[in-house]
Write a protein that holds these residues in place. Structure first.
Motif, short mmCIF file in Angstrom:
data_model
loop_
_atom_site.label_atom_id
_atom_site.label_comp_id
_atom_site.label_asym_id
_atom_site.label_seq_id
_atom_site.Cartn_x
_atom_site.Cartn_y
_atom_site.Cartn_z
N ARG A 103 0.79 -1.27 0.06
CA ARG A 103 0.07 0.13 -0.14
C ARG A 103 0.84 1.23 0.02
N ARG A 104 2.02 1.32 0.91
CA ARG A 104 2.59 2.47 0.83
C ARG A 104 3.51 2.56 -0.55
N ARG A 105 3.81 1.44 -1.20
CA ARG A 105 4.62 1.60 -2.55
C ARG A 105 3.66 2.16 -3.70
N ARG A 106 2.15 2.06 -3.47
CA ARG A 106 1.33 2.44 -4.43
C ARG A 106 0.94 3.96 -3.98
N GLU A 107 1.02 4.29 -2.73
CA GLU A 107 0.80 5.69 -2.59
C GLU A 107 1.99 6.43 -3.06
N LEU A 108 3.29 6.00 -2.67
CA LEU A 108 4.54 6.89 -3.20
C LEU A 108 4.42 6.95 -4.71
N ALA A 109 4.01 5.76 -5.40
CA ALA A 109 3.93 5.93 -7.13
C ALA A 109 2.82 7.11 -7.24
N GLN A 110 1.76 6.99 -6.58
CA GLN A 110 0.77 8.06 -6.87
C GLN A 110 1.35 9.47 -6.80
N ILE A 111 2.12 9.56 -5.55
CA ILE A 111 2.50 11.08 -5.18
C ILE A 111 3.59 11.30 -6.21
#
Length: 168
Positions: A103-111
């Motif tokens: 989830r954190r990796r997806r949020e980082l990609a989104q940012i």
């Protein structure tokens, strides 16, 4: 009462009578000590299968084997410590195991994607200020400052840099 030896029977010499009586008593005590009882008061001998506890012997051998194995392990550790020449061997190598890493990796990609979009929008935006009149005004101010200065302005910057470097 006196502490002198008092013989039971009359004697010509109390000293000799005391020695003879003590010798007789010692002989009597040695005979009593060597005497065996007339009645056998000992119990029956336990059966041989109860005298020799095989299970206890087996458990003792197993415990001894465990002790010897542990001693060998400890000896190997001590030898390794002696041969290690003081290197540290207590490094912990843990792998990071997080339940929310995906989830954190997806949020980082989104940012990252949002930052790219914002950067593109900022680059496309035109400035609302007129820069050329400000630059002309700044050049006039610089000319006026240079004309009213007592010394040339470039020399002051050189002097400060010499002072900062230690007066060279």
């Amino acid at each position: 009462m006196s502490r002198d030896y008092q013989p039971i029977l009359p004697a010509a010499s109390r000293y000799l009578q005391e020695k003879w009586d003590k010798a007789a008593y010692r002989q009597h005590r040695s005979k009593v000590d060597l005497a065996s009882p007339a009645v056998d008061t000992q119990g029956l001998q336990p059966p041989s299968h109860l005298q020799l506890n095989l299970k206890r012997m087996q458990l003792d051998r197993e415990r001894q084997a465990i002790r010897e194995r542990d001693d060998c392990i400890r000896l190997a550790r001590l030898v390794a410590i002696v041969q290690s020449r003081g290197r540290v061997d207590n490094w912990n190598s843990y792998s990071i195991c997080s339940l929310s890493s995906e989830r954190r990796r997806r949020e980082l990609a989104q940012i990252g994607v949002e930052n790219q979009r914002l950067m593109g929008r900022l680059r496309q935006q035109q400035s609302e200020y007129a820069r050329e009149p400000w630059e002309r005004h700044w050049e006039r101010v610089e000319l006026i400052r240079n004309s009213i200065a007592r010394y040339p302005r470039g020399m002051r910057a050189v002097q400060f840099s010499v002072i900062e470097l230690g007066g060279q």
